[in-house]
Design a protein around this motif. Sequence first.
Motif, PDB file in Angstrom:
ATOM      1  N   TYR A 301      40.355  34.596 -25.180  1.00 20.02           N
ATOM      2  CA  TYR A 301      40.111  35.681 -24.388  1.00 20.02           C
ATOM      3  C   TYR A 301      41.048  35.532 -22.837  1.00 20.02           C
ATOM      4  O   TYR A 301      40.419  34.335 -22.421  1.00 20.02           O
ATOM      5  N   ALA A 302      41.415  35.894 -22.243  1.00 13.60           N
ATOM      6  CA  ALA A 302      41.444  35.803 -21.121  1.00 13.60           C
ATOM      7  C   ALA A 302      40.079  36.081 -20.090  1.00 13.60           C
ATOM      8  O   ALA A 302      39.523  37.189 -20.353  1.00 13.60           O
ATOM      9  N   HIS A 303      40.032  35.733 -19.527  1.00  7.77           N
ATOM     10  CA  HIS A 303      38.514  35.493 -18.296  1.00  7.77           C
ATOM     11  C   HIS A 303      38.742  36.320 -17.440  1.00  7.77           C
ATOM     12  O   HIS A 303      37.318  37.501 -17.412  1.00  7.77           O
ATOM     13  N   VAL A 304      39.490  37.669 -17.791  1.00 10.72           N
ATOM     14  CA  VAL A 304      39.224  38.554 -16.438  1.00 10.72           C
ATOM     15  C   VAL A 304      38.726  39.858 -17.419  1.00 10.72           C
ATOM     16  O   VAL A 304      38.216  41.151 -16.636  1.00 10.72           O
ATOM     17  N   ASP A 305      38.897  39.698 -18.540  1.00 13.20           N
ATOM     18  CA  ASP A 305      38.390  40.494 -19.476  1.00 13.20           C
ATOM     19  C   ASP A 305      37.128  40.289 -20.219  1.00 13.20           C
ATOM     20  O   ASP A 305      36.228  40.521 -21.528  1.00 13.20           O
ATOM     21  N   GLU A 306      36.077  39.395 -19.454  1.00 12.80           N
ATOM     22  CA  GLU A 306      35.079  38.684 -19.094  1.00 12.80           C
ATOM     23  C   GLU A 306      33.880  39.645 -19.986  1.00 12.80           C
ATOM     24  O   GLU A 306      32.995  40.049 -21.350  1.00 12.80           O
ATOM     25  N   GLU A 307      33.948  41.076 -19.441  1.00 14.62           N
ATOM     26  CA  GLU A 307      33.292  42.328 -19.970  1.00 14.62           C
ATOM     27  C   GLU A 307      33.391  42.520 -21.613  1.00 14.62           C
ATOM     28  O   GLU A 307      31.951  42.708 -22.152  1.00 14.62           O
ATOM     29  N   GLU A 311      30.434  42.069 -24.477  1.00 17.29           N
ATOM     30  CA  GLU A 311      30.252  43.679 -25.287  1.00 17.29           C
ATOM     31  C   GLU A 311      30.272  43.353 -26.873  1.00 17.29           C
ATOM     32  O   GLU A 311      30.086  43.185 -27.682  1.00 17.29           O
ATOM     33  N   LEU A 312      31.697  42.474 -26.712  1.00 20.40           N
ATOM     34  CA  LEU A 312      32.179  42.116 -28.007  1.00 20.40           C
ATOM     35  C   LEU A 312      30.206  41.541 -29.277  1.00 20.40           C
ATOM     36  O   LEU A 312      29.807  41.050 -30.455  1.00 20.40           O
ATOM     37  N   LEU A 313      29.950  40.446 -27.793  1.00 14.18           N
ATOM     38  CA  LEU A 313      28.814  39.467 -29.183  1.00 14.18           C
ATOM     39  C   LEU A 313      28.260  39.954 -28.824  1.00 14.18           C
ATOM     40  O   LEU A 313      26.882  39.367 -30.093  1.00 14.18           O
ATOM     41  N   ILE A 314      27.653  40.847 -28.131  1.00 11.97           N
ATOM     42  CA  ILE A 314      26.558  41.545 -28.022  1.00 11.97           C
ATOM     43  C   ILE A 314      26.372  42.184 -29.389  1.00 11.97           C
ATOM     44  O   ILE A 314      25.536  42.946 -30.612  1.00 11.97           O
ATOM     45  N   ILE A 355      39.386  34.746 -33.526  1.00 15.76           N
ATOM     46  CA  ILE A 355      39.934  35.665 -33.264  1.00 15.76           C
ATOM     47  C   ILE A 355      40.277  35.998 -31.005  1.00 15.76           C
ATOM     48  O   ILE A 355      39.914  35.242 -30.427  1.00 15.76           O
ATOM     49  N   CYS A 356      41.274  36.892 -31.673  1.00 14.89           N
ATOM     50  CA  CYS A 356      41.478  36.972 -29.631  1.00 14.89           C
ATOM     51  C   CYS A 356      41.411  38.235 -29.273  1.00 14.89           C
ATOM     52  O   CYS A 356      41.583  38.966 -30.030  1.00 14.89           O
ATOM     53  N   LEU A 357      40.749  38.436 -28.532  1.00 15.68           N
ATOM     54  CA  LEU A 357      41.487  39.624 -27.487  1.00 15.68           C
ATOM     55  C   LEU A 357      42.290  40.088 -26.507  1.00 15.68           C
ATOM     56  O   LEU A 357      42.287  39.020 -25.657  1.00 15.68           O
ATOM     57  N   VAL A 358      43.056  41.186 -26.947  1.00 14.91           N
ATOM     58  CA  VAL A 358      44.342  40.995 -26.629  1.00 14.91           C
ATOM     59  C   VAL A 358      44.363  41.934 -25.473  1.00 14.91           C
ATOM     60  O   VAL A 358      43.949  43.192 -26.189  1.00 14.91           O
ATOM     61  N   SER A 359      45.163  42.459 -24.589  1.00 14.44           N
ATOM     62  CA  SER A 359      44.917  42.705 -23.205  1.00 14.44           C
ATOM     63  C   SER A 359      46.447  42.518 -22.401  1.00 14.44           C
ATOM     64  O   SER A 359      47.132  41.437 -22.885  1.00 14.44           O
ATOM     65  N   LYS A 360      46.796  42.976 -21.671  1.00 15.77           N
ATOM     66  CA  LYS A 360      47.641  42.719 -21.034  1.00 15.77           C
ATOM     67  C   LYS A 360      47.723  41.669 -19.907  1.00 15.77           C
ATOM     68  O   LYS A 360      48.067  40.733 -19.821  1.00 15.77           O
TER      69      LYS A 360
END
Length: 441
Positions: A301-307, A311-314, A355-360
């Motif tokens: 994941y990109a670190h700017v998508d930390e939040e 939430e995913l881990l929760i 698992i990849c968290l996809v965003s811009k």
Amino acid sequence: MGDIADFEDWDLIIEDIHNQKCIVIVGPDILEYEGFDSFFGAVSNELKENKYISQSFVEEQLFQIKISNPIRAKAEKNDGIRHIGKAMQRVIEQNQAKLDAIALLLKKLPSELILSLMPEEATFSRILENPVRYYHKNKTSEKEVLPQFSSESPTMYNLLGVLSQPESLVFTYDDLFEYIFSILGDNRLPQALQIALKNAERFIFLGVNFNKWYMHLLLKLLASDKNVLAIDAQIPEASRTFIMSRLSLEMMDCTPIAFLEKLASTYEKSSKKQEEITPQKPVEVKPVIAKNDPVRVFLSYAHVDEEFKKELLINLSPLIKQVKEIEIWEDRQITAGTEWETAIKSQLAQSELLICLVSKNYLNSSYCESEISTAITQQKYVLPILLKSCAWMDFPFIATRQVVPRDNKSIASFKDQDEAYQSVYEEVKRLVTLIKSERAI
């Protein structure tokens, strides 16, 4: 055009092979066929009295099958294809000793991947100790999964089909056009192979005749803007000038076998010299994964998508803490003082699911792309989770996977965020069950 005695890039080639940045392409004219200029010349001679063949185009390396009865056109074509395959097999058997020698030389090089334009597979499978994989122009490659590439047991991938599956071969003009439409259209090469081609910096063509327009197209497809070396002493000077003026490649004036012998010899000397100055490293033993062990997940994941990550881990906590179905690793777990790139590569190698968290932000990260491409090359499962709307469909590494939430909806687009994360939870749980079912007992 160069001469083997004056060639100065042996060390560069050896380095590229070691780094898996060099791909060797074996053509049918890597061998010399006694009494004939080419493999197809020898095959054409085998078919000169065959009732199913109306014409042989040796220069184009294609045949025209005779159809005497339109009602039986399909049956006659199939019989003609089988006769061509048998003729090719006879020519190969007549040159078996030479082919064995070629395969043994290829085995001496630490290549993970070798491409072939030669229909033979039995010799390469036997000597390389790995089944030959092949492209089938009439079947989609979306579900084709290649083995993890290994220099100890190289994968040979035949771009033009194999003799054991005659319908996969490119024999006629119709076959050729089906192949071109296929490889440029929906039935593209397997994802792991595309990644290997993209990452390669050098291509060496052995016994491939570029004096054909469709070989120019194939070169553009495989090795556009790469360092390309073509080994074939049989191409006439006029043709060489024409080819080299249109294509970005260097030609060497020697036989493919002479080049391969020199390359294998140079590599052997280089390896011995390296062993003398490099201390022996202990063999890395990969941990054995039991059938019911938690699935090892690498979170990219990109670190700017930390939040989003938190939430995913929760939401995945029941799988992590309660039933202990998964173990998740992320780069935040790298301890101080650890070389971070080594740690990431090690964890990625041990993982079973990425698992990849996809965003811009993710699409803009070159390192995230490196992680997902490595995972695909290593034949791991990849699950993209779409966080926000972005141009993910223009990224083939992601677009060829099933993205969740389904229906191309992003998590951010849900009015009820819990519903979005619950759908992701169910997909992860289903994938974990699948991975465990495929483990060895």
